[in-house]
Motif scaffolding. Structure first.
Motif, PDB file in Angstrom:
ATOM      1  N   ALA A  79       0.833  -1.202   0.000  1.00 34.62           N
ATOM      2  CA  ALA A  79       0.000   0.000   0.000  1.00 34.62           C
ATOM      3  C   ALA A  79       0.868   1.253   0.000  1.00 34.62           C
ATOM      4  CB  ALA A  79      -0.940  -0.007   1.201  1.00 34.62           C
ATOM      5  N   VAL A  80       1.970   1.203   0.717  1.00 33.10           N
ATOM      6  CA  VAL A  80       2.900   2.336   0.739  1.00 33.10           C
ATOM      7  C   VAL A  80       3.510   2.539  -0.644  1.00 33.10           C
ATOM      8  CG1 VAL A  80       5.126   3.137   1.660  1.00 33.10           C
ATOM      9  CG2 VAL A  80       3.376   2.245   3.210  1.00 33.10           C
ATOM     10  N   LEU A  81       3.854   1.450  -1.312  1.00 30.07           N
ATOM     11  CA  LEU A  81       4.396   1.583  -2.669  1.00 30.07           C
ATOM     12  C   LEU A  81       3.374   2.250  -3.581  1.00 30.07           C
ATOM     13  CD1 LEU A  81       6.673   1.121  -4.672  1.00 30.07           C
ATOM     14  CD2 LEU A  81       5.737  -1.178  -5.086  1.00 30.07           C
ATOM     15  N   ARG A  82       2.119   1.840  -3.478  1.00 31.73           N
ATOM     16  CA  ARG A  82       1.055   2.474  -4.272  1.00 31.73           C
ATOM     17  C   ARG A  82       0.974   3.965  -3.948  1.00 31.73           C
ATOM     18  NH1 ARG A  82      -3.856   0.061  -6.327  1.00 31.73           N
ATOM     19  NH2 ARG A  82      -3.319  -1.750  -5.069  1.00 31.73           N
ATOM     20  N   GLU A  83       0.995   4.291  -2.661  1.00 32.11           N
ATOM     21  CA  GLU A  83       0.899   5.685  -2.228  1.00 32.11           C
ATOM     22  C   GLU A  83       2.056   6.520  -2.781  1.00 32.11           C
ATOM     23  OE1 GLU A  83       1.058   8.202   1.949  1.00 32.11           O
ATOM     24  OE2 GLU A  83       0.306   6.148   1.992  1.00 32.11           O
ATOM     25  N   VAL A  84       3.253   5.975  -2.732  1.00 28.33           N
ATOM     26  CA  VAL A  84       4.421   6.704  -3.232  1.00 28.33           C
ATOM     27  C   VAL A  84       4.324   6.898  -4.747  1.00 28.33           C
ATOM     28  CG1 VAL A  84       6.931   6.597  -3.544  1.00 28.33           C
ATOM     29  CG2 VAL A  84       5.931   6.019  -1.324  1.00 28.33           C
ATOM     30  N   LEU A  85       3.953   5.849  -5.467  1.00 24.05           N
ATOM     31  CA  LEU A  85       3.846   5.961  -6.926  1.00 24.05           C
ATOM     32  C   LEU A  85       2.732   6.921  -7.340  1.00 24.05           C
ATOM     33  CD1 LEU A  85       4.463   2.238  -7.893  1.00 24.05           C
ATOM     34  CD2 LEU A  85       6.009   4.167  -8.330  1.00 24.05           C
ATOM     35  N   LEU A  86       1.602   6.847  -6.676  1.00 22.00           N
ATOM     36  CA  LEU A  86       0.522   7.786  -6.985  1.00 22.00           C
ATOM     37  C   LEU A  86       0.891   9.210  -6.570  1.00 22.00           C
ATOM     38  CD1 LEU A  86      -2.653   5.683  -6.100  1.00 22.00           C
ATOM     39  CD2 LEU A  86      -1.701   6.186  -8.371  1.00 22.00           C
ATOM     40  N   GLY A  87       1.623   9.342  -5.483  1.00 23.32           N
ATOM     41  CA  GLY A  87       2.102  10.659  -5.061  1.00 23.32           C
ATOM     42  C   GLY A  87       3.024  11.286  -6.093  1.00 23.32           C
ATOM     43  N   LEU A  88       3.829  10.473  -6.723  1.00 26.63           N
ATOM     44  CA  LEU A  88       4.708  10.949  -7.799  1.00 26.63           C
ATOM     45  C   LEU A  88       3.870  11.523  -8.938  1.00 26.63           C
ATOM     46  CD1 LEU A  88       7.715  10.998  -8.701  1.00 26.63           C
ATOM     47  CD2 LEU A  88       7.297   8.758  -9.735  1.00 26.63           C
ATOM     48  N   TRP A  89       2.816  10.824  -9.299  1.00 19.58           N
ATOM     49  CA  TRP A  89       1.915  11.289 -10.353  1.00 19.58           C
ATOM     50  C   TRP A  89       1.231  12.597  -9.945  1.00 19.58           C
ATOM     51  CZ3 TRP A  89      -3.649  10.372  -9.763  1.00 19.58           C
ATOM     52  CH2 TRP A  89      -4.397  10.893 -10.815  1.00 19.58           C
ATOM     53  N   VAL A  90       0.797  12.692  -8.690  1.00 19.46           N
ATOM     54  CA  VAL A  90       0.137  13.908  -8.215  1.00 19.46           C
ATOM     55  C   VAL A  90       1.089  15.093  -8.296  1.00 19.46           C
ATOM     56  CG1 VAL A  90      -0.815  15.034  -6.141  1.00 19.46           C
ATOM     57  CG2 VAL A  90      -1.537  12.717  -6.766  1.00 19.46           C
ATOM     58  N   GLU A  91       2.365  14.859  -7.974  1.00 18.74           N
ATOM     59  CA  GLU A  91       3.367  15.925  -8.016  1.00 18.74           C
ATOM     60  C   GLU A  91       3.691  16.360  -9.441  1.00 18.74           C
ATOM     61  OE1 GLU A  91       6.720  14.369  -5.884  1.00 18.74           O
ATOM     62  OE2 GLU A  91       5.584  14.224  -4.020  1.00 18.74           O
ATOM     63  N   GLU A  92       3.642  15.415 -10.384  1.00 20.80           N
ATOM     64  CA  GLU A  92       3.996  15.713 -11.777  1.00 20.80           C
ATOM     65  C   GLU A  92       2.971  15.082 -12.727  1.00 20.80           C
ATOM     66  OE1 GLU A  92       8.086  15.223 -12.940  1.00 20.80           O
ATOM     67  OE2 GLU A  92       8.737  15.300 -10.843  1.00 20.80           O
ATOM     68  N   PRO A  93       1.754  15.635 -12.768  1.00 19.53           N
ATOM     69  CA  PRO A  93       0.695  15.003 -13.563  1.00 19.53           C
ATOM     70  C   PRO A  93       0.800  15.232 -15.076  1.00 19.53           C
ATOM     71  CG  PRO A  93      -0.132  16.993 -12.527  1.00 19.53           C
ATOM     72  CD  PRO A  93       1.263  16.775 -12.007  1.00 19.53           C
ATOM     73  N   ALA A  94       1.565  16.210 -15.488  1.00 17.33           N
ATOM     74  CA  ALA A  94       1.634  16.543 -16.913  1.00 17.33           C
ATOM     75  C   ALA A  94       2.110  15.348 -17.733  1.00 17.33           C
ATOM     76  CB  ALA A  94       2.561  17.730 -17.138  1.00 17.33           C
ATOM     77  N   GLY A  95       1.367  15.036 -18.770  1.00 17.95           N
ATOM     78  CA  GLY A  95       1.752  13.963 -19.683  1.00 17.95           C
ATOM     79  C   GLY A  95       1.340  12.574 -19.261  1.00 17.95           C
ATOM     80  N   VAL A  96       0.714  12.436 -18.107  1.00 15.42           N
ATOM     81  CA  VAL A  96       0.280  11.123 -17.635  1.00 15.42           C
ATOM     82  C   VAL A  96      -1.204  10.966 -17.959  1.00 15.42           C
ATOM     83  CG1 VAL A  96      -0.034   9.622 -15.634  1.00 15.42           C
ATOM     84  CG2 VAL A  96       2.006  11.060 -15.800  1.00 15.42           C
ATOM     85  N   ALA A  97      -1.512   9.960 -18.739  1.00 16.19           N
ATOM     86  CA  ALA A  97      -2.905   9.684 -19.097  1.00 16.19           C
ATOM     87  C   ALA A  97      -3.606   8.984 -17.933  1.00 16.19           C
ATOM     88  CB  ALA A  97      -2.951   8.806 -20.347  1.00 16.19           C
ATOM     89  N   PRO A  98      -4.856   9.330 -17.681  1.00 10.82           N
ATOM     90  CA  PRO A  98      -5.587   8.673 -16.596  1.00 10.82           C
ATOM     91  C   PRO A  98      -5.599   7.146 -16.714  1.00 10.82           C
ATOM     92  CG  PRO A  98      -6.795  10.591 -17.346  1.00 10.82           C
ATOM     93  CD  PRO A  98      -5.644  10.398 -18.303  1.00 10.82           C
ATOM     94  N   VAL A  99      -5.622   6.625 -17.928  1.00 10.76           N
ATOM     95  CA  VAL A  99      -5.630   5.171 -18.097  1.00 10.76           C
ATOM     96  C   VAL A  99      -4.341   4.545 -17.563  1.00 10.76           C
ATOM     97  CG1 VAL A  99      -4.689   5.080 -20.467  1.00 10.76           C
ATOM     98  CG2 VAL A  99      -6.301   3.323 -19.672  1.00 10.76           C
ATOM     99  N   GLU A 100      -3.239   5.286 -17.601  1.00 11.10           N
ATOM    100  CA  GLU A 100      -1.987   4.762 -17.047  1.00 11.10           C
ATOM    101  C   GLU A 100      -2.098   4.574 -15.538  1.00 11.10           C
ATOM    102  OE1 GLU A 100       1.811   6.340 -19.244  1.00 11.10           O
ATOM    103  OE2 GLU A 100       0.388   7.996 -18.968  1.00 11.10           O
ATOM    104  N   VAL A 101      -2.753   5.506 -14.883  1.00 10.95           N
ATOM    105  CA  VAL A 101      -2.943   5.413 -13.433  1.00 10.95           C
ATOM    106  C   VAL A 101      -3.849   4.218 -13.109  1.00 10.95           C
ATOM    107  CG1 VAL A 101      -3.764   6.622 -11.366  1.00 10.95           C
ATOM    108  CG2 VAL A 101      -2.574   7.891 -13.175  1.00 10.95           C
ATOM    109  N   LEU A 102      -4.877   4.034 -13.919  1.00  8.00           N
ATOM    110  CA  LEU A 102      -5.761   2.881 -13.750  1.00  8.00           C
ATOM    111  C   LEU A 102      -4.991   1.579 -13.944  1.00  8.00           C
ATOM    112  CD1 LEU A 102      -8.604   1.671 -13.415  1.00  8.00           C
ATOM    113  CD2 LEU A 102      -8.892   1.941 -15.888  1.00  8.00           C
ATOM    114  N   HIS A 103      -4.149   1.512 -14.966  1.00  7.28           N
ATOM    115  CA  HIS A 103      -3.352   0.305 -15.216  1.00  7.28           C
ATOM    116  C   HIS A 103      -2.385   0.035 -14.071  1.00  7.28           C
ATOM    117  CE1 HIS A 103      -4.059   0.488 -19.829  1.00  7.28           C
ATOM    118  NE2 HIS A 103      -5.053  -0.081 -19.193  1.00  7.28           N
ATOM    119  N   LEU A 104      -1.737   1.077 -13.565  1.00  4.92           N
ATOM    120  CA  LEU A 104      -0.835   0.903 -12.432  1.00  4.92           C
ATOM    121  C   LEU A 104      -1.594   0.336 -11.237  1.00  4.92           C
ATOM    122  CD1 LEU A 104       1.945   1.347 -11.043  1.00  4.92           C
ATOM    123  CD2 LEU A 104       1.094   3.620 -10.401  1.00  4.92           C
TER     124      LEU A 104
END
Length: 148
Positions: A88-113
């Motif tokens: 769960a911590v790994l998920r939180e860290v990876l999603l936190g990275l996306w929140v910090e730098e959302p530009a260029g990340v497609a929502p489907v990528e977050v769903l796949h992760l």
């Protein structure tokens, strides 16, 4: 920059944040850095590869990494809850990275992760339970009833 590239570019930061957060868990405090990290760097690499190419990335990778991680944690007398918190911590860290730098990340990528991490949790939980049954019940047949 897609999510895979973001993860690749910040892998050491992700690993560092993950270790810092996981070190607060009782069972994790007693481990060396090498034991704590275990298969997590390879898992991060697999998640990024899976995001880059969902078709050709081998699902076998997550099976083996998740099973190896669960097997090691059983051997270190971890509680299943702490193993799941690590993930769960790994998920939180990876999603936190996306929140910090959302530009260029497609929502489907977050769903796949998220889906891939759910698969890791499922395999890890099953293997952890299987190893505990084998260790304490001594019955390989009982362990096999937990599924593939």
């Amino acid at each position: 920059m897609g999510l895979a590239q973001l993860i690749d570019a910040h892998k050491q930061e992700v690993l560092g944040r993950w270790k810092e957060m996981v070190r607060t868990l009782a069972d994790a405090r007693k481990l060396s850095d090498a034991s704590l990290e275990d298969h997590v760097p390879e898992l991060i690499d697999w998640l990024a590869a899976r995001l880059r190419d969902r078709v050709s990335t081998n699902d076998y990778g997550t099976q083996m990494l998740s099973r190896a991680h669960a097997f090691q944690r059983v051997g270190e007398e971890f509680d299943l809850v702490e193993v799941l918190v690590e993930l769960a911590v790994l998920r939180e860290v990876l999603l936190g990275l996306w929140v910090e730098e959302p530009a260029g990340v497609a929502p489907v990528e977050v769903l796949h992760l998220s889906q891939d991490l759910d698969d890791v949790v499922t395999v890890c939980t099953t293997e952890f339970a299987r190893q505990v049954v084998r260790r304490y019940c001594g019955s390989p047949q009982a362990a096999e009833t937990l599924g593939p």
